[in-house]
Enzyme design. Structure first.
Site, mmCIF file in Angstrom:
data_model
loop_
_atom_site.group_PDB
_atom_site.id
_atom_site.type_symbol
_atom_site.label_atom_id
_atom_site.label_comp_id
_atom_site.label_asym_id
_atom_site.label_seq_id
_atom_site.Cartn_x
_atom_site.Cartn_y
_atom_site.Cartn_z
ATOM 1 N N SER A 128 0.835 -1.194 0.000
ATOM 2 C CA SER A 128 0.000 0.000 0.000
ATOM 3 C C SER A 128 0.874 1.251 0.000
ATOM 4 O O SER A 128 1.982 1.249 0.554
ATOM 5 C CB SER A 128 -0.854 -0.021 1.270
ATOM 6 N N TYR A 153 -1.837 -1.625 10.992
ATOM 7 C CA TYR A 153 -2.063 -2.077 9.618
ATOM 8 C C TYR A 153 -0.883 -1.680 8.726
ATOM 9 O O TYR A 153 -0.316 -2.504 8.006
ATOM 10 C CB TYR A 153 -3.370 -1.485 9.067
ATOM 11 N N LYS A 157 2.172 -3.951 6.613
ATOM 12 C CA LYS A 157 2.572 -3.862 5.200
ATOM 13 C C LYS A 157 4.085 -3.651 5.096
ATOM 14 O O LYS A 157 4.759 -4.262 4.275
ATOM 15 C CB LYS A 157 1.814 -2.733 4.489
HETATM 16 N N1 UFG Z 1 -12.953 10.546 3.722
HETATM 17 C C1 UFG Z 1 -13.959 11.413 4.095
HETATM 18 N N2 UFG Z 1 -15.127 10.885 4.599
HETATM 19 C C2 UFG Z 1 -15.313 9.542 4.735
HETATM 20 C C3 UFG Z 1 -14.284 8.667 4.354
HETATM 21 C C4 UFG Z 1 -13.114 9.197 3.859
HETATM 22 O O1 UFG Z 1 -13.829 12.635 3.997
HETATM 23 O O2 UFG Z 1 -16.392 9.140 5.215
HETATM 24 C C5 UFG Z 1 -11.710 11.086 3.173
HETATM 25 C C6 UFG Z 1 -10.505 10.797 4.029
HETATM 26 O O3 UFG Z 1 -10.333 11.772 5.023
HETATM 27 C C7 UFG Z 1 -9.400 10.800 2.986
HETATM 28 C C8 UFG Z 1 -10.080 10.298 1.709
HETATM 29 O O4 UFG Z 1 -11.470 10.466 1.933
HETATM 30 O O5 UFG Z 1 -8.987 12.108 2.770
HETATM 31 C C9 UFG Z 1 -9.805 8.846 1.429
HETATM 32 O O6 UFG Z 1 -10.076 8.090 2.595
HETATM 33 P P1 UFG Z 1 -10.148 6.497 2.580
HETATM 34 O O7 UFG Z 1 -10.454 6.061 3.973
HETATM 35 O O8 UFG Z 1 -11.040 6.034 1.504
HETATM 36 O O9 UFG Z 1 -8.681 6.074 2.140
HETATM 37 P P2 UFG Z 1 -7.286 6.380 2.841
HETATM 38 O O10 UFG Z 1 -6.466 7.068 1.814
HETATM 39 O O11 UFG Z 1 -7.400 7.028 4.143
HETATM 40 O O12 UFG Z 1 -6.799 4.900 3.149
HETATM 41 C C10 UFG Z 1 -6.598 4.035 2.074
HETATM 42 C C11 UFG Z 1 -6.857 2.607 2.491
HETATM 43 C C12 UFG Z 1 -5.860 2.145 3.474
HETATM 44 C C13 UFG Z 1 -4.497 2.431 3.028
HETATM 45 C C14 UFG Z 1 -4.354 3.854 2.648
HETATM 46 C C15 UFG Z 1 -3.027 4.130 2.049
HETATM 47 O O13 UFG Z 1 -8.147 2.484 3.050
HETATM 48 O O14 UFG Z 1 -6.005 0.764 3.617
HETATM 49 O O15 UFG Z 1 -5.308 4.187 1.661
HETATM 50 O O16 UFG Z 1 -2.774 5.486 2.020
HETATM 51 F F1 UFG Z 1 -3.611 2.198 4.021
#
Ligand code: UFG
Length: 340
Positions: A128, A153, A157
């Site tokens: 990731s 998590y 990785k």
């Molecule tokens: N977000 C919101 N509201 C929500 C959900 C997410 O505003 O209800 C925002 C988050 O703050 C972030 C973006 O949308 O800015 C993406 O969030 P995600 O949770 O979809 O993804 P992340 O980038 O935080 O995490 C993902 C994977 C992880 C991995 C990571 C690597 O879920 O498993 O990418 O950077 F580790």
């Protein structure tokens, strides 16, 4: 004649199931093992609806060395392993670190220990972009520094990457490709398979589609005061089918021995960053469906912005993400509608 059997651990999961379909399309015979800890047996029906052929499946927990060994004894001629089986929730990993370490680390160790005994040399590992943390320079290349993990998590990785590196040094016969995913979204264009979040989604896209479907009241946008053009976080959202196709290319590369080193790392992203608000607006214009939202506090541990430099994957693998963002957003919606 097919191109041979490929073991897909976690093959009923989100990325695993799409990869099973693409492996099949490419002429491989994918074989799934999964313990259904975060997926449903019905995914096999979805896969079959696309491929028209039932896929071999066994309920096996990769933590269980003995059942894995029995499985390897039965399937002697597997050409490679695509190892997806792992826990993946950042938040959950903070409250259940031991089960994250046990599941994610032991599963890989078991596979690596068994592979040489059964003459299997090739493995593709799901990593990731979380390993980069908040990068100092964007876009991130494969040489960008690995930052201290901010969750168990993320730690698993990084540890798995280290384990694969050490295994590669110790055994020149072993061939590994580590794929660092950015943010996978969307679903197969047939809407037969897609993401099946367990409970309230953590990830942006399933939360948006469930809000659009009326299952959730409104999307909470976590922060609009980041140092980005519209203040919301930026990610590199890549279509899951594009991602799945990269696995096929990686497996071809290993089997055809086109890899230059016995362990290689590739970023899998589009190279473009999109903000949360851009995704939200993009979803509304791609689908014509309004998504109620509110801006709330930042989410603890969020990275401000990250997107991939995909040059290495483009040049070495000859692979490129092709599906436009609008199509990914629309396919995610079509899949959500199918779930109703
Ligand atoms: N977000 C919101 N509201 C929500 C959900 C997410 O505003 O209800 C925002 C988050 O703050 C972030 C973006 O949308 O800015 C993406 O969030 P995600 O949770 O979809 O993804 P992340 O980038 O935080 O995490 C993902 C994977 C992880 C991995 C990571 C690597 O879920 O498993 O990418 O950077 F580790």
């Amino acid at each position: 004649m097919g191109k041979g059997k490929i073991l897909v651990t976690g093959g009923t999961g989100y990325i695993g199931s799409h990869t099973v379909v693409e492996l099949f399309n490419a002429g491989y015979e994918p074989i799934i093992i999964d313990n259904l800890s975060n997926s449903s047996i019905s995914v096999l029906d979805g896969i079959k609806a696309i491929t028209k052929v039932p896929v071999t499946y066994e309920n096996i927990d990769c933590k269980d060395y003995n059942s894995l060994e029995r499985f390897f004894e039965k399937h002697q001629d597997m050409k490679a392993i695509a190892h997806f089986a792992a826990y993946k929730s950042v938040g959950e990993s903070v409250s259940k670190p031991i089960s994250y370490y046990r599941n994610n680390i032991v599963s890989l160790l078991n596979l690596l220990q068994l592979m040489p005994n059964f003459g299997i040399k090739n493995i593709v590992f799901s990593s990731s972009c979380t390993v980069y943390g908040q990068p100092d320079e964007l876009p991130v290349t494969e040489q960008s520094p690995i930052k201290p993990a901010t969750s168990p998590y993320g730690s698993t990785k990084q540890m798995c990457e280290t384990i694969l590196n050490d295994a590669a040094i110790a055994n020149p016969e072993m061939n590994s490709i580590i794929l660092r995913y950015f943010n996978p979204i969307g679903a197969h264009s047939s809407a037969e398979i897609g993401e099946l979040p367990n409970g309230i989604p953590n990830n942006l896209l399933p939360y948006i589609t469930q809000t659009a479907a009326g299952i959730r009241e409104k999307l909470r946008v976590f922060g609009d005061d980041y140092n980005t053009p519209d203040g919301s976080c930026i990610r590199d959202y890549i279509n899951v089918v594009d991602l799945a196709k990269a696995h096929v290319v990686a497996i071809d590369r290993l089997i055809e021995e086109k890899n230059k080193k016995n362990i290689e790392v590739f970023n899998l992203g589009t190279g473009n960053g999109s903000s949360v608000l851009e995704i939200l607006n993009g979803f509304e214009s791609a689908t014509g469906v309004k998504v109620p939202y509110e801006i709330v506090e930042r989410r603890a541990g969020d990275i401000e912005k990250v997107w991939a430099d995909t040059t290495f994957a483009n040049q070495e693998l000859g692979w490129k993400a092709e599906i436009p963002l609008e199509e990914s957003l629309l396919s995610a919606w079509n899949w959500q509608k199918k779930l109703q």
